[in-house]
Design an enzyme around this catalytic site. Structure first.
Site, short mmCIF file in Angstrom:
data_model
loop_
_atom_site.label_atom_id
_atom_site.label_comp_id
_atom_site.label_asym_id
_atom_site.label_seq_id
_atom_site.Cartn_x
_atom_site.Cartn_y
_atom_site.Cartn_z
N LYS B 38 70.25 76.23 105.95
CA LYS B 38 69.81 77.61 105.82
C LYS B 38 68.37 77.69 105.33
O LYS B 38 67.76 78.75 105.34
CB LYS B 38 70.75 78.41 104.91
CG LYS B 38 70.80 77.93 103.48
CD LYS B 38 71.75 78.82 102.67
CE LYS B 38 71.87 78.30 101.24
NZ LYS B 38 72.69 79.18 100.41
N ALA B 48 66.59 66.89 96.21
CA ALA B 48 65.17 66.59 96.01
C ALA B 48 64.76 66.77 94.56
O ALA B 48 63.77 66.20 94.11
CB ALA B 48 64.31 67.46 96.92
N GLN B 57 76.38 49.34 90.53
CA GLN B 57 76.82 48.14 89.82
C GLN B 57 76.44 46.93 90.65
O GLN B 57 76.73 46.87 91.84
CB GLN B 57 78.34 48.25 89.60
CG GLN B 57 78.99 47.11 88.89
CD GLN B 57 79.35 46.00 89.84
OE1 GLN B 57 79.56 46.24 91.03
NE2 GLN B 57 79.41 44.78 89.33
N GLY B 59 76.64 43.58 89.06
CA GLY B 59 77.15 42.36 88.42
C GLY B 59 76.11 41.59 87.64
O GLY B 59 76.25 40.38 87.43
N ARG B 285 76.63 64.10 77.60
CA ARG B 285 76.15 65.47 77.84
C ARG B 285 77.14 66.52 77.37
O ARG B 285 76.76 67.54 76.81
CB ARG B 285 75.91 65.66 79.34
CG ARG B 285 74.68 64.95 79.85
CD ARG B 285 74.56 65.17 81.34
NE ARG B 285 73.38 64.49 81.87
CZ ARG B 285 73.09 64.43 83.16
NH1 ARG B 285 73.88 65.01 84.04
NH2 ARG B 285 72.01 63.81 83.57
#
Lengths: 114, 561
Positions: B38, B48, B57, B59, B285
């Site tokens: 749109k 962005a 991950q 290792g 958070r």
């Protein structure tokens, strides 16, 4: 969206904005008086203009608005500027689409499009 | 890149990272693909704006550093509601996807030994945050755009999805408002991937682009798909609420708390220790957001309803690492000089369309990926998982959509579509001026009501007040809205109207789910039910469409599905 918080100082800005219909090849400046929070930026001024005066105003609003994407390039008082990074400095301002790009409608240009 | 074609194997709705990754995967699998956005390609969407971390991950840290451990961290963060099959796929494939996008132009920062530079985040057992400095999202979008351009993918920009088309067999296509060409169009495909992002633009103050209006949530719901965990919306704890130009900008305080920054209430006092036993430097958070919201609710907030971050003692070089100094300067802010006024603010939509590990919904032919989906994060999203989610599930959904299309076969061309009643009404040109309220005013009213009643802290009373406003908008204002601009081409008022209709449904579903969950869990904070409800509430609220867009919620215990 960035409405000013209640109780904050507001100012009335005389705004000249470029208006150009989607299929038109010419446009013109139109003048509005817009109330905004003191210290707000150009993109929020355009949002306020749309709410207060004309919901048909077309400008680059479907973008990041936090200084990252670069889509809200405009000509503010004759100088290239990003709407989200440019504060409204006084009580008058002129806002036009950036130079050298096809205008899709009002302040929306092909650079933020194709 | 725009074509006049109207029949495809796969249509992707949304052009953020999940949408582009899905389109690339489907096209690479041999499908004909159309991306509907749109806004415009590369600029639109929230991806962005993602400024830093992509957690994967590799290792690096010994035998314990496994995909299983990453998945376990996601499940822990999700407070019992994260879906294991989704977490496992994310954990296994996040690293593979990082490597897949590398040759398309994502210069991941590397250490001298050639390994990815990995930063640390709360909630992760090991360092996992790879990045491209502060512009990770932007760089990723440009790279995906470059890869997309090398494939034969059609793009319809300034084209807003209005309704999905389906029958008993499944998906048939999508009805869309094509603002660039000025037409209501019917685009046909046996597979559709929803990648429309979240819905936090339904709040007056949020951290996302204003276009994030819950379109995909509404499209999927109206098409009969199941949605889950809609009550969970993650707040970013430290979002600037002043000065006006900076409102809605998230400030990465978490990375500064270990470098001497302080979080203070309106009186200038530290307060976090009054709410949590974990040291603030290790807080997640949700812990920060909860403490801040409760401190403000107790009357100890700042003038704009927030708290203060005092980063004046932090080394300037460290400050430059976490925010764009030039942007701050443009806004007249200096974190080394000013107290930053911040408040917890809606940031990420955790719940959404229910998918399996291949991105398939329970409507045949309908797939979804990224923030529009629910399940991966459960009740609370772990930092740094949103970007890998877009790539891992974008790729999975794109491949599955291409497979489904190959099985079902192409459809006849769509052409122009019959216009639904509500849209037809809106297209009626308002000759008389002063048709008030107009769409911008109604949207603003919705956003203020959601901010006041369904924000970070919720209660039965606040949610019912928000729902009353939504009801009034639906019954009295929405039917009267019409366009005062002649024609469809770039009719921004109609675009806002389509968004308002999606946003209204998305907001209603959030309020109803939040009202139904009578406990606090993860990102969902009820002042009238402040404690976690334990095993009795360890389950998903699943929303399905009833008559007239009414919502039926089913409570599904975890493990009972």
């Amino acid at each position: 969206m960035s409405d000013s918080a209640p109780g904050r100082a507001t100012i009335t800005v005389a705004v000249r904005v470029w208006r150009q219909a989607p299929d038109a090849t010419v446009g013109r400046f139109e003048r509005y008086l817009v109330e905004i929070a003191q210290g707000d930026h150009v993109l929020n001024l355009l949002a306020a203009l749309r709410r207060q005066h004309d919901p048909t105003l077309c400008y680059p609003d479907h973008f990041c608005k936090i200084g990252t994407c670069g889509a809200c390039a405009l000509l503010v008082d004759g100088k290239p500027a990003l709407g989200c990074r440019t504060l409204v400095a006084g009580d008058t301002i002129e806002i036009a689409p950036p130079r050298g790009r096809a205008i899709l409608a009002d302040l929306l240009s092909a650079a933020s499009g194709t | 890149m725009t074509t006049g074609r109207s029949s495809f194997d796969v249509i992707v709705i949304g052009s953020g990272a999940a949408g582009l990754r899905a389109a690339i995967a489907a096209a690479e699998a041999g499908a004909s693909v159309c991306v509907l956005t749109k806004g415009s390609l590369l600029y639109s969407g929230a991806s962005a704006s993602a400024n830093f971390s992509y957690c994967a991950q590799f290792g690096y840290f010994g035998p314990e550093d496994t995909p299983a451990r990453y998945a376990a961290d996601i499940l822990d963060s999700g407070r019992g509601l994260a879906v294991p099959a989704l977490a496992e796929r994310l954990a296994v494939e996040a690293g593979q996807e990082a490597e897949a996008v590398d040759p398309w132009g994502v210069p991941w920062r590397r250490d001298p030994d050639g390994r990815y530079n990995v930063a640390t985040f709360g909630g992760h057992s090991f360092r996992r945050a790879i990045h491209v400095g502060l512009r990770t999202g932007t760089v990723l979008m440009v790279a995906l755009g470059r890869r997309l351009a090398a494939l034969d993918v059609a793009v319809r920009d300034y084209c807003a999805a209005v309704e999905l088309l389906r029958d008993e067999q499944g998906i048939k296509g999508v009805l869309a408002l094509d603002l660039r060409h000025g037409a209501v169009v019917m685009l046909r495909a046996p597979s559709i991937v929803l990648a429309t992002g979240g819905n936090v633009a339904m709040y007056a103050l949020h951290t996302n682009p204003d276009e994030v209006t819950g379109d995909g949530h509404a499209l999927a719901f109206r098409a009969g798909a199941s949605l889950i965990d809609l009550e969970f919306i993650q707040s970013y704890p430290t979002v600037l609420v002043s000065p006006p130009a900076a409102r809605g900008l998230h400030y990465p305080t978490g990375r500064l708390l270990g470098f001497g920054a302080q979080l203070l209430n309106g009186k200038g006092e530290a307060f976090f220790h009054n709410y949590e036993t974990v040291p603030i430097q290790k807080a997640t958070r949700d812990q920060l957001a909860r403490a801040m919201a409760l401190e403000v609710a107790a009357g100890r907030g700042s003038p704009n309803g927030g708290c203060y971050v005092d980063a004046r003692g932090v080394d300037p070089a460290t400050l430059r690492d976490v925010h764009f100094e030039a942007y701050f300067a443009d806004l007249g802010l200096d974190a080394g000089r000013d107290l930053l006024e911040v408040a917890p603010t809606p940031h990420f939509t955790i719940g959404g369309v229910r998918i399996d590990a291949d991105g398939a919904t329970d409507v045949s032919g309908l797939f979804a990926a990224g923030e529009v989906t629910g399940g991966l994060h459960g009740a609370n999203r772990l930092t740094g998982v949103a970007l890998p989610e877009t790539l891992v599930f974008g790729a999975a959904a794109g491949r599955a959509a291409a497979r489904h299309a190959a099985e079902r076969g192409r459809m006849a061309d769509g052409g122009n579509a019959p216009v639904p009643d509500w849209l037809g009404h809106a297209l009626r040109i308002e000759v008389a001026t002063g048709g008030e309220p107009h769409v911008g005013q109604v949207s603003a009213r919705l956003r203020e009501a959601m901010q006041a009643g369904a924000g970070v802290l919720k209660s039965s009373a606040s949610l019912r007040a928000a729902l009353a406003v939504l009801d009034a908008i639906e019954a009295e204002e929405l039917p009267r809205l019409s366009s005062r601009q002649g024609g469809l081409r770039l009719n921004w008022e109609l675009l806002q109207l389509v968004e308002l209709r999606h946003m209204l449904l998305s907001a209603r579903l959030h309020c109803l789910a939040a009202l139904a969950r009578e406990e606090s869990r993860g990102a969902h904070l009820r002042t009238d039910y402040p404690d976690e409800g334990g095993a009795a509430w360890a389950g998903h609220l699943v929303a399905r469409r009833g008559p007239d867009d009414s919502a039926a919620f089913l409570f599904e215990r975890v493990g009972a599905a």
